[in-house]
Scaffold this motif. Sequence first.
Motif, PDB file in Angstrom:
ATOM      1  N   SER A   1       0.858  -1.186   0.000  1.00  0.00           N
ATOM      2  CA  SER A   1       0.000   0.000   0.000  1.00  0.00           C
ATOM      3  C   SER A   1       0.889   1.229   0.000  1.00  0.00           C
ATOM      4  O   SER A   1       1.760   1.378   0.878  1.00  0.00           O
ATOM      5  N   VAL A   2       0.691   2.121  -0.964  1.00  0.00           N
ATOM      6  CA  VAL A   2       1.534   3.303  -1.124  1.00  0.00           C
ATOM      7  C   VAL A   2       0.654   4.545  -1.070  1.00  0.00           C
ATOM      8  O   VAL A   2      -0.286   4.676  -1.866  1.00  0.00           O
ATOM      9  N   PRO A   3       0.893   5.471  -0.150  1.00  0.00           N
ATOM     10  CA  PRO A   3       0.080   6.694  -0.094  1.00  0.00           C
ATOM     11  C   PRO A   3       0.193   7.476  -1.396  1.00  0.00           C
ATOM     12  O   PRO A   3       1.263   7.609  -1.978  1.00  0.00           O
ATOM     13  N   GLY A   4      -0.955   7.969  -1.873  1.00  0.00           N
ATOM     14  CA  GLY A   4      -0.973   8.784  -3.074  1.00  0.00           C
ATOM     15  C   GLY A   4      -0.948   7.997  -4.362  1.00  0.00           C
ATOM     16  O   GLY A   4      -0.785   8.570  -5.442  1.00  0.00           O
TER      17      GLY A   4
ATOM     18  N   TRP B   1       5.276  12.151  -9.831  1.00  0.00           N
ATOM     19  CA  TRP B   1       6.154  11.048  -9.430  1.00  0.00           C
ATOM     20  C   TRP B   1       7.279  10.962 -10.451  1.00  0.00           C
ATOM     21  O   TRP B   1       7.046  10.981 -11.663  1.00  0.00           O
TER      22      TRP B   1
ATOM     23  N   GLU C   1      -2.180   3.936  -6.361  1.00  0.00           N
ATOM     24  CA  GLU C   1      -2.838   2.630  -6.329  1.00  0.00           C
ATOM     25  C   GLU C   1      -1.938   1.621  -7.041  1.00  0.00           C
ATOM     26  O   GLU C   1      -1.257   1.954  -8.021  1.00  0.00           O
TER      27      GLU C   1
ATOM     28  N   ARG D   1       7.984   9.978  -5.094  1.00  0.00           N
ATOM     29  CA  ARG D   1       6.923  10.996  -5.105  1.00  0.00           C
ATOM     30  C   ARG D   1       7.527  12.386  -4.920  1.00  0.00           C
ATOM     31  O   ARG D   1       8.438  12.583  -4.123  1.00  0.00           O
TER      32      ARG D   1
ATOM     33  N   THR E   1      -1.171   6.949 -10.204  1.00  0.00           N
ATOM     34  CA  THR E   1      -1.065   8.070  -9.256  1.00  0.00           C
ATOM     35  C   THR E   1      -2.444   8.646  -9.015  1.00  0.00           C
ATOM     36  O   THR E   1      -3.298   8.662  -9.900  1.00  0.00           O
ATOM     37  N   THR E   2      -2.652   9.132  -7.794  1.00  0.00           N
ATOM     38  CA  THR E   2      -3.941   9.755  -7.490  1.00  0.00           C
ATOM     39  C   THR E   2      -3.913  11.209  -7.927  1.00  0.00           C
ATOM     40  O   THR E   2      -2.847  11.805  -8.122  1.00  0.00           O
TER      41      THR E   2
END
Length: 651
Positions: A429-432, A536, A434, A530, A647-648
């Motif tokens: 799980s990576v913040p920012g 990124w 999926e 990031r 990326t979000t």
Amino acid sequence: MFDGSLAAMAVFTGPDDRMVYANPAFARLFGARPLGRPARETFPDPDAYRFLGVLEEVRATGRACQVLGARRTDPGDDAQASHFVYACSPLTTADGPGILVVALDTSAETWTLQRYEALVSAVSQMVWVMRPDGTMEELVPGWERLTGTPWYPRADKGWYDHVHPRDRERLGEAWRAALRITSPDVFEDVYRLRAADGSYRHLAIRSVPVLRDGSVAEWVCAAADVEDTWRSRLRERMLAQVAAVSGTGLQGAFCELVKVIVPELVDVCLILLLSHDDWPLPENATVTARRVASATGPGLPAPPALRGQSVTLSPTVRGILESRVPRTFLFPPGGPVPPDLVPAVTERWLAAAGATSITLTPLVVGDTVLGYAVTGTNGDSPVPTDSETELLREVLHHAQRPIRKVLDLQQARRIALGLQRTHLTEPPSVPGAELAARYRPASSTGEIGGDWYDAFVLPDGTLILDIGDVAGHDLTAATAMGQMRSMLRTLAYTGGPDTTPATVITRLDEVTEGLNTASLATAIHTSVRRRTDGGWDLAWASAGHPAPLLIPSRGPARFLAGTPDLPLCVVPGAPRTTHSHLLEPGDTLLLYTDGLIETPSEALDVRMRELAGEADRCRHRALPELLESLEEFSDHRDDIAMVAFRTTAEP
């Protein structure tokens, strides 16, 4: 005038038929006989009563009489008997009414016929003559002994009724075609004839035309029972075909097997495999059997499509499997099939096809019962005999060897797939962002791939995405895959924050070459960091691997530029290049193996354009759904590994 005749001649006169004359030929044929005595004294032979009766009949009626049936003399001692035919005619003599007897010696012809009959009897079941008008005369009897019915004087009056229904039309058409030929040759055929016990036996027929004045006067036909020879050859042929079975996977092997059995032995064959791996079957467990292969003979409807139809094992089927002894079930044509023996779709097909019987034969490999074969007869086909059932059982038994090979290969493949899946862990799980990954083995159960993916986070927060493919489709390739994935992970984790993807790939190439881990492999190693603005930084190095696919938030999908370097294990120490790209919020990056795009029928660049188009159409789907859709883009010939990063939109 009669003294020099080659025919035996004698004259009888008076009410007691006294012989008053006999020529030398008569004496040679019947021996010296006294003249002037009544016939009863002249011919005291035990079987002379027939001849004396003919004399009395001619004397009483005044009409001549011919006796053409087989007659023979009784010379006594060890002398050889002579064969003859004779005729008696009224005659007027100086002493009043008399009778002239003329006899012809047929010994030479009879002995020749006896030798011929002995010869054809030794090699034929029966011999008969067929005339142009269709009448037939049996020369060497054998029909009644074989069929249990009297000989038919015409082929179209009952004779054809004994021929197997599946051979009758073919045999009749072939025979009629032979009759239409002006100068016919020898007619030969093999067909089945119903025996007295109701079974069918194979006969080899050979008919030779007899020509007179340029046209066929009659046919001399001989038939020999070749059932044992035919069955032996059938057995050898079928066992050779079974030994050559090499279908892909268990289902493929059984699909080839049913084509060997149909239509040689039966009209229909269905293979059902058990859903339970344990044997013997647990007493109270619910076990199903699934259709995996089927075949039908000519003239029958096509079998239902194989869509995983199954049937729950009934106590009857369980008993057959536990006993490992075949069992036949009879029912009227089109009537209800005994329930719970086959899937419902097969029950309906059997009824619609006019099935009359089905036989369940356990499929045994080693000490394990894999399932059972269902063979059936339809319409006017006879119920299988014990010998046919035993031959079917033997064929299925000899199928153990190729099936065992498939099972062993499947076991090795399961081990390899288990090995692969232990390495193909869930993405972190990576913040920012999926992440999603997917692995799908090839559809061919005979192949094991060396595809892998990896995704993990370094201590400084850098995301590592890897994809690779070891050449080969066997357990060795799967093992090398695990080793290379672990080495690449270790090199990336211990390399430090300033280590570039090119450096990691170079070190991996050196270690792989030095340890002789694999003969050839491709890989992409990427690092993603990031930025504070929501973007990124992507950096990657490719060792002969297909280019990454970018699905930007705006604009069409495209492959990231950058010529890939040489694959691993080709030239140790070859220079490696690090490529970079800025990922905007909402961008999607896809890494994949060549099984997704390579097909034998299309060029690689065409397939890559098609993949980009497919990705465009699915761009708004969630990552797991996107990967599932792209997986269907492949032809399923090769393994596929995919890992996607999105990326979000928020910074």
